[in-house]
Design a protein around this motif. Structure first.
Motif, short mmCIF file in Angstrom:
data_model
loop_
_atom_site.label_atom_id
_atom_site.label_comp_id
_atom_site.label_asym_id
_atom_site.label_seq_id
_atom_site.Cartn_x
_atom_site.Cartn_y
_atom_site.Cartn_z
N MET A 85 0.84 -1.21 0.00
CA MET A 85 0.00 0.00 0.00
C MET A 85 0.87 1.24 0.00
N ARG A 86 0.59 2.14 -0.93
CA ARG A 86 1.37 3.34 -1.03
C ARG A 86 1.04 4.30 0.12
N PHE A 87 2.01 5.18 0.42
CA PHE A 87 1.85 6.07 1.59
C PHE A 87 0.64 6.97 1.45
N PHE A 88 0.45 7.57 0.26
CA PHE A 88 -0.66 8.51 0.10
C PHE A 88 -2.01 7.80 0.11
N ASP A 89 -2.04 6.54 -0.34
CA ASP A 89 -3.27 5.75 -0.23
C ASP A 89 -3.58 5.47 1.24
N LEU A 90 -2.53 5.16 1.99
CA LEU A 90 -2.70 4.90 3.42
C LEU A 90 -3.19 6.15 4.13
N LEU A 91 -2.58 7.30 3.79
CA LEU A 91 -2.97 8.56 4.44
C LEU A 91 -4.41 8.91 4.11
N SER A 92 -4.82 8.70 2.86
CA SER A 92 -6.20 9.00 2.45
C SER A 92 -7.19 8.11 3.19
N LEU A 93 -6.83 6.84 3.36
CA LEU A 93 -7.71 5.91 4.06
C LEU A 93 -7.86 6.28 5.53
N ILE A 94 -6.75 6.69 6.16
CA ILE A 94 -6.78 7.10 7.57
C ILE A 94 -7.67 8.32 7.76
N ILE A 95 -7.54 9.32 6.87
CA ILE A 95 -8.35 10.54 6.97
C ILE A 95 -9.83 10.21 6.78
N ASP A 96 -10.14 9.33 5.83
CA ASP A 96 -11.54 8.94 5.59
C ASP A 96 -12.11 8.24 6.82
N ASN A 97 -11.35 7.35 7.42
CA ASN A 97 -11.83 6.62 8.61
C ASN A 97 -12.08 7.56 9.78
N LEU A 98 -11.17 8.52 9.97
CA LEU A 98 -11.36 9.49 11.06
C LEU A 98 -12.57 10.38 10.78
N GLY A 99 -12.81 10.71 9.49
CA GLY A 99 -13.94 11.56 9.14
C GLY A 99 -15.28 10.88 9.33
N ARG A 100 -15.32 9.56 9.32
CA ARG A 100 -16.58 8.85 9.48
C ARG A 100 -17.10 8.91 10.91
N ARG A 101 -16.21 9.16 11.86
CA ARG A 101 -16.58 9.19 13.29
C ARG A 101 -16.12 10.51 13.91
N LYS A 102 -16.59 11.59 13.36
CA LYS A 102 -16.13 12.92 13.78
C LYS A 102 -16.39 13.18 15.25
N GLY A 103 -17.58 12.86 15.72
CA GLY A 103 -17.93 13.14 17.11
C GLY A 103 -17.03 12.41 18.08
N ARG A 104 -16.78 11.12 17.83
CA ARG A 104 -15.94 10.33 18.73
C ARG A 104 -14.49 10.83 18.69
N VAL A 105 -14.03 11.15 17.48
CA VAL A 105 -12.65 11.64 17.33
C VAL A 105 -12.47 12.95 18.08
N VAL A 106 -13.45 13.85 17.93
CA VAL A 106 -13.35 15.16 18.59
C VAL A 106 -13.35 15.00 20.10
N LEU A 107 -14.25 14.19 20.63
CA LEU A 107 -14.32 14.00 22.08
C LEU A 107 -13.03 13.38 22.62
N THR A 108 -12.48 12.43 21.87
CA THR A 108 -11.23 11.81 22.31
C THR A 108 -10.07 12.80 22.22
N ALA A 109 -10.09 13.61 21.15
CA ALA A 109 -8.99 14.57 20.96
C ALA A 109 -9.02 15.69 22.00
N ILE A 110 -10.21 15.97 22.57
CA ILE A 110 -10.29 17.03 23.58
C ILE A 110 -9.37 16.74 24.76
N GLY A 111 -9.30 15.46 25.15
CA GLY A 111 -8.38 15.10 26.23
C GLY A 111 -6.94 15.43 25.88
N VAL A 112 -6.55 15.17 24.62
CA VAL A 112 -5.19 15.50 24.18
C VAL A 112 -5.00 17.01 24.14
N VAL A 113 -6.04 17.74 23.71
CA VAL A 113 -5.97 19.20 23.68
C VAL A 113 -5.67 19.75 25.07
N ILE A 114 -6.40 19.27 26.07
CA ILE A 114 -6.21 19.76 27.44
C ILE A 114 -4.81 19.43 27.94
#
Length: 441
Positions: free
Chosen positions: A1-30
């Motif tokens: 798997m090429r790097f840019f294909d991998l990166l595109s897949l990761i971004i798509d997967n994170l975009g499918r669960r925006k609410g969960r990602v944001v709530l989890t990332a808030i802990g990292v933000v703090i």
């Protein structure tokens, strides 16, 4: 798997669960914001402390004093005062700053210059018209004060016979001895290029003052820098020595009596500690502002580590949240993982996808935390400035200072926290058996 294909897949997967990602990332933000603000606070306190140290602006300077040794049990030991006019003694361990000693100090590797200095041992009063002033008189064994790296307010640093260079504060400290209570302070004279009268005073055995008037022309004024130069009037060493001999009533033999002090300039501030140690090993007393700065920096580095550790605890809590989020994601996507393996995805491909998603959550939280921490530090500075102004104080310091490396470090650290938090869930996803994963409900 090429790097840019991998990166595109990761971004798509994170975009499918925006609410969960944001709530989890808030802990990292703090956690990231806490690291940035707390370390910036320690760095700001360090910068404020070092910038306000007396004379700390010249870190390549080393002040050397003579070692008068053990004088216990000696009779009528006379050590040269400000003018160094005292007689020599045979005190145990005595190391005087004679011309030969100064030559040895100047020969140390890394020494740019070694300049002898001596105080005038009597009283001195500077007069301009009806105004008087009381500067400290110091003789220097150089024809050019540029060796001390003083920033000049006006005029020249070069000294010749009958001339002097004066500190900025001393140049504006004239008073009128006949001033009455309630009268305004007298207008300070412009000394540059002006002839002043220096009235020297000594006292005879009966306490009767004897005066001597010297005419000097002020050729330079040193800019105020919160150091001893603010209060000084510098003259040539040969002139000051003659005045000291008049006060003491005896000839001064520098080979026997030495000088009061020597200022050593290093080629670089990084060399001052080592040069000072070598001078101390020679038997003299050497000190440098760099030693004080080094001690203060050590304390504040420990403070930065402690503050950073406190913020890292919040990141640790956030790491648990990332691990939990990734574990739940794997349970929800077990059949998807089986399908990926069935069409040819390797364990390494699956591991890379889930590690990338975990690192992505850490990166998103890191970006938000750096922005929040940087903005919070700026807000603290504004609040402090407004408070100082409201109290009638001038703004001279910052509560926080964010060095360039700190946001970069915090962002990389937050990303690594996300990466390592997702390591176990990602390994679990990568080792799933395809047939078992496809049957998972």
């Amino acid at each position: 798997m090429r790097f840019f294909d991998l990166l595109s897949l990761i971004i798509d997967n994170l975009g499918r669960r925006k609410g969960r990602v944001v709530l989890t990332a808030i802990g990292v933000v703090i956690g990231t914001a806490a690291v940035v603000i707390l370390v910036s606070l320690a760095a700001g306190l360090q910068k404020s402390a070092t910038s306000q140290l007396w004379g700390v602006n010249d870190l390549s300077r080393i002040d050397v004093s003579p070692n008068y040794g053990d004088m216990s049990g000696m009779e009528a030991v006379k050590v040269g005062g400000g003018g160094g006019g005292g007689s020599s003694s045979s005190a145990s361990g005595q190391k005087l700053l004679t011309p030969g000693a100064i030559t040895d100090i100047a020969a140390i590797s890394g020494v740019k210059a070694a300049v002898a200095r001596d105080w005038f041992p009597g009283g001195a009063e500077m007069r301009v018209g009806k105004l008087i002033n009381y500067p400290s008189i110091m003789g220097v064994a150089t024809d050019d004060l540029s060796v001390f790296d003083y920033e000049m307010e006006s005029g020249s640093t070069e000294l010749s016979r009958g001339t002097a260079v004066i500190g900025g504060y001393a140049a504006r400290s004239f008073m009128d001895p006949n001033q009455r209570p309630g009268q305004d302070q007298p207008t300070q004279p412009d000394l540059l290029g002006q002839q002043v009268r220096l009235v020297l005073t000594k006292w005879d055995s009966t306490g009767t003052p004897i005066t001597k008037t010297i005419n000097l022309r002020i050729v330079g004024i040193i800019k105020e820098n919160r150091s001893e130069s603010d209060y000084m009037m510098y003259v040539r060493m040969d002139e000051m020595t003659a005045w000291a001999e008049w006060v003491n009533g005896t000839r001064i033999n520098r080979n026997k009596d030495g000088y009061n002090s020597v200022v050593v300039r290093a080629d670089s501030p990084d060399l001052t500690i080592d040069i000072a140690q070598q001078i101390n090993d020679m038997g003299y007393y050497a000190s440098t502002p760099q030693q004080m700065v080094q001690s203060i920096n050590s304390v504040f580095i420990i403070m930065q580590l402690v503050f950073g550790g406190v913020g890292a605890i919040a990141l640790l809590v956030a790491a648990i949240g990332i691990a939990n989020t990734m574990t739940m994601a794997i349970l929800e996507r077990t059949r998807e993982i089986g399908l990926m393996k069935a069409i040819g995805a390797t364990n390494r491909n699956v591991l890379s996808i889930f590690l990338g998603e975990a690192a992505g959550i850490g990166f998103i939280g890191g970006v938000g935390g750096v922005a929040l921490g940087w903005g919070g530090g700026a807000l603290l500075n504004v609040v402090l400035a407004n408070y100082l102004v409201s109290q009638g104080n001038s703004v001279t310091t910052q509560m926080t200072y964010t060095p360039l490396w700190l946001p970069l470090f915090a962002l990389v650290f937050a990303t690594l926290v996300g990466l390592f938090s997702g390591l176990y869930p990602s390994l679990r996803a990568a080792t799933l058996v395809p047939v078992t994963a496809l049957k998972y409900e």
